[in-house]
Design a protein around this motif. Structure first.
Motif, PDB file in Angstrom:
ATOM      1  N   LYS A 108      13.498  -3.593  -5.458  1.00 15.42           N
ATOM      2  CA  LYS A 108      14.768  -4.146  -4.991  1.00 15.42           C
ATOM      3  C   LYS A 108      15.170  -3.554  -3.647  1.00 15.42           C
ATOM      4  CE  LYS A 108      16.438  -5.071  -9.678  1.00 15.42           C
ATOM      5  NZ  LYS A 108      17.505  -4.795 -10.691  1.00 15.42           N
ATOM      6  N   TYR A 109      14.283  -3.694  -2.697  1.00 16.49           N
ATOM      7  CA  TYR A 109      14.512  -3.232  -1.320  1.00 16.49           C
ATOM      8  C   TYR A 109      13.723  -4.175  -0.425  1.00 16.49           C
ATOM      9  CZ  TYR A 109      10.240  -1.067  -3.064  1.00 16.49           C
ATOM     10  OH  TYR A 109       9.041  -0.859  -3.684  1.00 16.49           O
ATOM     11  N   TRP A 110      14.027  -4.183   0.852  1.00 13.88           N
ATOM     12  CA  TRP A 110      13.281  -5.021   1.781  1.00 13.88           C
ATOM     13  C   TRP A 110      12.058  -4.255   2.257  1.00 13.88           C
ATOM     14  CZ3 TRP A 110      17.071  -8.213   5.352  1.00 13.88           C
ATOM     15  CH2 TRP A 110      17.868  -9.023   4.518  1.00 13.88           C
ATOM     16  N   ALA A 111      10.891  -4.882   2.180  1.00 14.96           N
ATOM     17  CA  ALA A 111       9.626  -4.225   2.520  1.00 14.96           C
ATOM     18  C   ALA A 111       8.838  -5.072   3.507  1.00 14.96           C
ATOM     19  CB  ALA A 111       8.796  -4.010   1.256  1.00 14.96           C
ATOM     20  N   GLU A 112       8.090  -4.403   4.400  1.00 13.57           N
ATOM     21  CA  GLU A 112       7.239  -5.116   5.346  1.00 13.57           C
ATOM     22  C   GLU A 112       6.107  -4.197   5.810  1.00 13.57           C
ATOM     23  OE1 GLU A 112       9.804  -6.248   8.550  1.00 13.57           O
ATOM     24  OE2 GLU A 112       9.624  -4.335   9.585  1.00 13.57           O
ATOM     25  N   GLY A 113       5.172  -4.768   6.569  1.00 15.45           N
ATOM     26  CA  GLY A 113       4.096  -3.988   7.170  1.00 15.45           C
ATOM     27  C   GLY A 113       3.174  -3.302   6.191  1.00 15.45           C
ATOM     28  N   PRO A 114       2.619  -3.997   5.176  1.00 19.85           N
ATOM     29  CA  PRO A 114       1.759  -3.320   4.206  1.00 19.85           C
ATOM     30  C   PRO A 114       0.431  -2.884   4.819  1.00 19.85           C
ATOM     31  CG  PRO A 114       1.625  -5.691   3.891  1.00 19.85           C
ATOM     32  CD  PRO A 114       2.716  -5.452   4.903  1.00 19.85           C
ATOM     33  N   THR A 115      -0.070  -1.757   4.358  1.00 22.44           N
ATOM     34  CA  THR A 115      -1.432  -1.308   4.639  1.00 22.44           C
ATOM     35  C   THR A 115      -1.940  -0.642   3.380  1.00 22.44           C
ATOM     36  OG1 THR A 115      -2.874  -0.072   6.142  1.00 22.44           O
ATOM     37  CG2 THR A 115      -0.772   0.953   5.587  1.00 22.44           C
ATOM     38  N   THR A 116      -3.238  -0.731   3.133  1.00 26.93           N
ATOM     39  CA  THR A 116      -3.730  -0.280   1.834  1.00 26.93           C
ATOM     40  C   THR A 116      -4.987   0.579   1.959  1.00 26.93           C
ATOM     41  OG1 THR A 116      -4.377  -1.020  -0.386  1.00 26.93           O
ATOM     42  CG2 THR A 116      -5.151  -2.330   1.478  1.00 26.93           C
ATOM     43  N   LEU A 117      -5.172   1.446   0.982  1.00 22.74           N
ATOM     44  CA  LEU A 117      -6.390   2.219   0.834  1.00 22.74           C
ATOM     45  C   LEU A 117      -6.678   2.355  -0.645  1.00 22.74           C
ATOM     46  CD1 LEU A 117      -5.702   6.026   1.263  1.00 22.74           C
ATOM     47  CD2 LEU A 117      -3.870   4.353   1.304  1.00 22.74           C
ATOM     48  N   LYS A 118      -7.917   2.718  -0.958  1.00 28.56           N
ATOM     49  CA  LYS A 118      -8.297   2.898  -2.346  1.00 28.56           C
ATOM     50  C   LYS A 118      -8.734   4.341  -2.541  1.00 28.56           C
ATOM     51  CE  LYS A 118     -10.244  -0.004  -5.962  1.00 28.56           C
ATOM     52  NZ  LYS A 118     -11.215  -1.076  -6.295  1.00 28.56           N
ATOM     53  N   ILE A 119      -8.105   5.019  -3.495  1.00 31.58           N
ATOM     54  CA  ILE A 119      -8.391   6.411  -3.806  1.00 31.58           C
ATOM     55  C   ILE A 119      -8.935   6.438  -5.233  1.00 31.58           C
ATOM     56  CG2 ILE A 119      -7.462   8.744  -3.963  1.00 31.58           C
ATOM     57  CD1 ILE A 119      -5.191   7.843  -2.111  1.00 31.58           C
ATOM     58  N   GLY A 120     -10.254   6.594  -5.342  1.00 36.86           N
ATOM     59  CA  GLY A 120     -10.857   6.445  -6.662  1.00 36.86           C
ATOM     60  C   GLY A 120     -10.690   5.008  -7.134  1.00 36.86           C
ATOM     61  N   LYS A 121     -10.070   4.826  -8.281  1.00 35.29           N
ATOM     62  CA  LYS A 121      -9.808   3.477  -8.806  1.00 35.29           C
ATOM     63  C   LYS A 121      -8.406   2.996  -8.474  1.00 35.29           C
ATOM     64  CE  LYS A 121     -13.066   3.900 -12.672  1.00 35.29           C
ATOM     65  NZ  LYS A 121     -13.232   3.824 -14.156  1.00 35.29           N
ATOM     66  N   GLN A 122      -7.657   3.830  -7.761  1.00 38.06           N
ATOM     67  CA  GLN A 122      -6.262   3.513  -7.474  1.00 38.06           C
ATOM     68  C   GLN A 122      -6.121   2.794  -6.130  1.00 38.06           C
ATOM     69  OE1 GLN A 122      -3.453   4.006  -9.189  1.00 38.06           O
ATOM     70  NE2 GLN A 122      -4.105   5.316 -10.865  1.00 38.06           N
ATOM     71  N   TRP A 123      -5.529   1.622  -6.153  1.00 38.02           N
ATOM     72  CA  TRP A 123      -5.068   0.976  -4.934  1.00 38.02           C
ATOM     73  C   TRP A 123      -3.730   1.603  -4.547  1.00 38.02           C
ATOM     74  CZ3 TRP A 123      -7.481  -3.020  -2.260  1.00 38.02           C
ATOM     75  CH2 TRP A 123      -8.571  -3.630  -2.899  1.00 38.02           C
ATOM     76  N   VAL A 124      -3.584   1.980  -3.284  1.00 42.16           N
ATOM     77  CA  VAL A 124      -2.315   2.487  -2.776  1.00 42.16           C
ATOM     78  C   VAL A 124      -1.896   1.599  -1.614  1.00 42.16           C
ATOM     79  CG1 VAL A 124      -1.074   4.435  -1.762  1.00 42.16           C
ATOM     80  CG2 VAL A 124      -2.879   4.848  -3.452  1.00 42.16           C
ATOM     81  N   VAL A 125      -0.702   1.041  -1.698  1.00 43.07           N
ATOM     82  CA  VAL A 125      -0.174   0.199  -0.629  1.00 43.07           C
ATOM     83  C   VAL A 125       1.032   0.897  -0.011  1.00 43.07           C
ATOM     84  CG1 VAL A 125       0.830  -2.041  -0.021  1.00 43.07           C
ATOM     85  CG2 VAL A 125      -0.946  -1.910  -1.785  1.00 43.07           C
ATOM     86  N   TYR A 126       0.913   1.224   1.272  1.00 42.14           N
ATOM     87  CA  TYR A 126       2.030   1.759   2.047  1.00 42.14           C
ATOM     88  C   TYR A 126       2.777   0.617   2.714  1.00 42.14           C
ATOM     89  CZ  TYR A 126       0.575   6.663   1.734  1.00 42.14           C
ATOM     90  OH  TYR A 126       0.273   7.922   1.282  1.00 42.14           O
ATOM     91  N   PHE A 127       4.080   0.781   2.894  1.00 42.05           N
ATOM     92  CA  PHE A 127       4.874  -0.257   3.557  1.00 42.05           C
ATOM     93  C   PHE A 127       6.150   0.354   4.113  1.00 42.05           C
ATOM     94  CE2 PHE A 127       5.586  -0.180  -0.996  1.00 42.05           C
ATOM     95  CZ  PHE A 127       6.964  -0.039  -1.093  1.00 42.05           C
ATOM     96  N   ASP A 128       6.745  -0.365   5.012  1.00 43.63           N
ATOM     97  CA  ASP A 128       7.961   0.075   5.687  1.00 43.63           C
ATOM     98  C   ASP A 128       9.188  -0.454   4.941  1.00 43.63           C
ATOM     99  OD1 ASP A 128       9.926   0.806   7.491  1.00 43.63           O
ATOM    100  OD2 ASP A 128       8.858   0.061   9.251  1.00 43.63           O
TER     101      ASP A 128
END
Length: 304
Positions: free
Chosen positions: A233-253
């Protein structure tokens, strides 16, 4: 389904590689900033958070939304937003992220009279076809009128692309994805025999301003219908992603809150918010994560 938990993914150090984060600050006027991480969660700015490359192309000379990938030629290739209202994007390459080629302006929407902008370009490499796809969002006046609105200056984006094998010759611009809504900030990553498209639903009325995903067997599409939102419940933009082991991690602004957030998943369906488990340089804005060797990182750390 969203899951907001107090604990997060297990940390994992990449073999023979470190993580790098390319980003901009303020309005992008001073150029490329870089940070590094050993675990993918805690980031430190390089060069005392000073610019590694100052922008020189377009009338506005900005370097917003930098996207860097390591190419099949072992060179780093970068594209970026050069202006709020130009019909092209920036491109440069580097062997080490320190010494850069002459910056180029790629007029990707020059043939579209009604094109208003070119925002947040990214590059994805297709190992099957040995081709790079460069893609971005543009509003073209008079198109996709079913989702047109007067809100937010009437912007109504769709995703477009060009392809290249050598960053010297390029295909004509084509439509990449029309999800049926105003879409920006796409990033596409390979996942086995498919590609995953992360995007921002930019719809203002009623407000979405969240991240969604879609899938395709081919890099140039066609992509599936966009998923339900994967952010909170926040405004998000600019996703970038990496995979650490089996975990997807998505960073965003979390741009309204002037800070970054992150979510994680093992199946791209169920997501856990780990925003309280990350740390990034102050003022970081819309960037991309990629990997560098330990030797490359050591050289970057030596830049003053």
């Amino acid at each position: 389904m969203l899951c907001f938990a107090s604990s997060c993914a297990v940390k994992h150090q990449p073999k023979n590689n470190e993580y790098a984060f390319a980003y901009f600050k303020d309005n992008g006027q001073d150029g490329l900033h870089l940070a590094f991480s050993e675990d993918g969660y805690n980031w430190k700015a390089l060069k005392n958070d000073q610019s590694f490359l100052k922008p020189t192309v377009s009338k506005d000379k900005l370097m917003r939304d930098p996207c860097i990938i390591r190419g099949a030629d072992n060179q780093f290739h970068m594209v970026w937003t050069v202006s709020w209202q130009d019909k092209g994007i920036g491109y440069a390459s580097s062997p080490d992220l320190i010494h850069w080629s002459e910056q180029e302006f790629l007029p990707v929407m020059a043939k579209e009279e009604g094109a208003r902008n070119c925002w947040a370009p990214e590059i994805t490499y297709d190992d099957k076809t040995k081709t790079y796809m460069i893609y971005w969002s543009t509003t073209i006046t008079g198109k996709f009128t079913n989702t047109a609105t007067s809100a937010e200056s009437g912007y109504n984006h769709r995703l477009y692309y060009i392809s290249t094998k050598d960053f010297k010759t390029y295909t004509d611009t084509k439509l990449l994805y029309d999800p049926g809504f105003n879409v920006i900030d796409a990033t596409i990553v390979p996942d086995g025999n498919r590609f995953v498209l992360f995007m921002k639903d930019e719809t203002r009325e009623p407000a979405q301003k969240n991240l969604k995903i879609a899938f395709s067997k081919n890099l140039t599409g066609s992509f599936t219908k966009a998923s339900a939102k994967i952010t909170g419940k926040y405004w998000a933009e600019g996703p970038t992603t990496l995979k650490i082991g089996k975990q997807w991690v998505v960073y965003f602004d979390k741009y309204n809150e002037h800070k970054y957030g992150a979510i994680t998943s093992t199946d791209l369906v169920n997501w856990t918010d780990i925003s309280d488990k990350i740390s990034l340089p102050k003022g970081i804005r819309h960037g991309t994560v990629f990997t560098v060797s330990k030797l490359e990182l050591d050289k970057l750390k030596g830049v003053k």
